[in-house]
Design a protein around this motif. Structure first.
Motif, short mmCIF file in Angstrom:
data_model
loop_
_atom_site.label_atom_id
_atom_site.label_comp_id
_atom_site.label_asym_id
_atom_site.label_seq_id
_atom_site.Cartn_x
_atom_site.Cartn_y
_atom_site.Cartn_z
N SER A 118 -2.99 63.11 32.59
CA SER A 118 -1.44 62.55 32.42
C SER A 118 -0.96 63.33 31.16
O SER A 118 0.39 63.57 31.35
CB SER A 118 -1.35 61.07 32.29
OG SER A 118 -2.27 60.61 31.30
N ALA A 140 0.20 66.91 31.95
CA ALA A 140 1.34 66.75 32.81
C ALA A 140 2.62 66.30 32.24
O ALA A 140 3.82 66.60 32.60
CB ALA A 140 0.97 65.85 34.11
N SER A 141 2.55 65.20 31.59
CA SER A 141 3.67 64.53 30.55
C SER A 141 4.29 65.78 29.85
O SER A 141 5.59 66.05 29.65
CB SER A 141 3.31 63.37 29.76
OG SER A 141 4.23 63.09 29.19
N THR A 156 6.28 68.34 32.10
CA THR A 156 7.40 67.62 32.36
C THR A 156 8.46 67.62 31.54
O THR A 156 9.71 67.83 31.72
CB THR A 156 7.07 66.29 33.15
OG1 THR A 156 6.14 66.33 34.20
CG2 THR A 156 8.26 65.56 33.76
N LEU A 178 9.90 71.07 31.05
CA LEU A 178 11.04 71.50 32.41
C LEU A 178 12.48 70.72 32.42
O LEU A 178 13.26 71.10 32.72
CB LEU A 178 9.96 71.26 33.69
CG LEU A 178 8.82 72.03 33.87
CD1 LEU A 178 8.04 71.43 35.09
CD2 LEU A 178 9.18 73.45 33.98
N LEU A 179 12.09 69.14 31.99
CA LEU A 179 13.22 68.39 31.99
C LEU A 179 14.42 68.95 30.75
O LEU A 179 15.56 69.20 31.21
CB LEU A 179 13.05 66.94 31.74
CG LEU A 179 12.42 65.92 32.84
CD1 LEU A 179 11.95 64.81 32.45
CD2 LEU A 179 13.48 66.03 33.89
N VAL A 199 3.67 62.46 35.31
CA VAL A 199 5.08 63.25 35.79
C VAL A 199 5.83 62.13 36.09
O VAL A 199 6.96 61.86 35.39
CB VAL A 199 5.08 64.09 36.99
CG1 VAL A 199 6.36 64.37 37.66
CG2 VAL A 199 3.97 65.20 36.87
N THR A 226 6.92 59.86 32.80
CA THR A 226 7.49 60.64 31.79
C THR A 226 9.27 60.66 32.25
O THR A 226 10.10 60.56 31.32
CB THR A 226 7.24 62.21 31.60
OG1 THR A 226 5.71 62.01 31.36
CG2 THR A 226 7.89 63.03 30.68
N VAL A 227 9.23 60.86 33.59
CA VAL A 227 10.67 61.00 34.19
C VAL A 227 11.28 59.61 34.12
O VAL A 227 12.65 59.37 34.13
CB VAL A 227 10.84 61.47 35.63
CG1 VAL A 227 12.30 61.68 36.16
CG2 VAL A 227 10.05 62.95 35.40
#
Length: 257
Positions: free
Chosen positions: A79, A82-83, A86, A89-90, A155, A158-159
């Protein structure tokens, strides 16, 4: 307005104390739909709110021996990276605030619907997991799957700031059906702390956390959680969980659409 934020924190804290879930699932849509906070700001602020409030719960579960630290480690190994990816990318590829809020809003709606389903069918899923569990459990395979589940949660949380609770618990029931329910809950809460902290700090670094709002929410939530925990034994869990799931389904549908 600060007292309204504190009252909202108290209300959400009360529900969390009663049901054990609902923090991000209720706080983020409440901030977006009622107070008009930008979705990305609501998510970032709620992530740090979750990290701070769940740290106390993780400590309490750890003292009772209800945390499987090996499982927490495998979840976090998936996690946290991945966080981090993310977040990059965001904030790099969707820099425009309006577009970022639109992405977060849709993700939040979908996460709420998934969470509602997990709440409604938690017991059925737990029974199904126990029936399908191989004996003995392949520990290496379970560890790999735990890593993957951690990445997916990283992911999603985080979003949207939603998913670390009900979805994490549901996944752990399938991965470790032999683990006691109390240890699954404690393990899930312990894992949520580093995940929400990393994700929240990442959003803070991008300047989308409202610190004044965060403080007001914390002031209200702590007594709410205490009161809810005290009253939780007197109200049937099934009634509370069904009501919460129905509310999340409606909110999630509104946000997603």
């Amino acid at each position: 307005m600060d007292w309204l934020y504190a009252l909202s924190g108290f209300s959400v804290g009360l529900i969390v104390g009663l049901t054990g879930v609902g923090g991000g699932s209720l706080m983020t849509p409440l901030l977006v739909l009622v107070f008009g906070v930008a979705p990305v700001t609501a998510v970032g602020t709620d992530l740090l709110f979750a990290a701070l409030t769940k740290a106390g719960g993780a400590w309490a579960h750890a003292r009772r021996g209800n945390v499987d630290w090996n499982v927490v480690g495998w979840l976090a190994a998936g996690s946290v990276p991945a966080s981090t990816v993310t977040l990059v990318l965001l904030h790099v590829f969707v820099p425009h605030p309006d577009k970022l809020s639109a992405v977060v809003s849709v993700a939040l709606g979908m996460a709420l619907i998934l969470t509602a389903c997990a709440l409604l069918f938690r017991e059925n899923l737990r029974v199904l997991a126990e029936r399908r569990a191989p004996i003995p459990i392949d520990k290496k395979a379970a560890s790999r799957r735990t890593l993957i589940v951690g990445a997916v949660l990283g992911v999603l949380v985080t979003v949207s700031s939603v998913g670390a609770g009900a979805l994490g618990v549901t996944a752990l029931f399938f991965l470790y059906p032999g683990l006691a329910a109390a240890r699954i809950v404690g393990t899930d809460i312990a894992h949520a702390v580093p995940l929400t902290l990393v994700a929240g700090l990442g959003h803070a670094a991008a300047g989308v956390v409202d610190w004044k709002l965060l403080l007001a929410l914390l002031v209200g939530s702590l007594p709410g959680i205490w009161l809810g925990s005290s009253l939780g034994q007197r109200i049937p869990e099934r009634v509370l969980r069904t009501a919460l799931a129905a509310m999340l389904m409606l909110i999630g549908g509104k946000l997603a659409l």
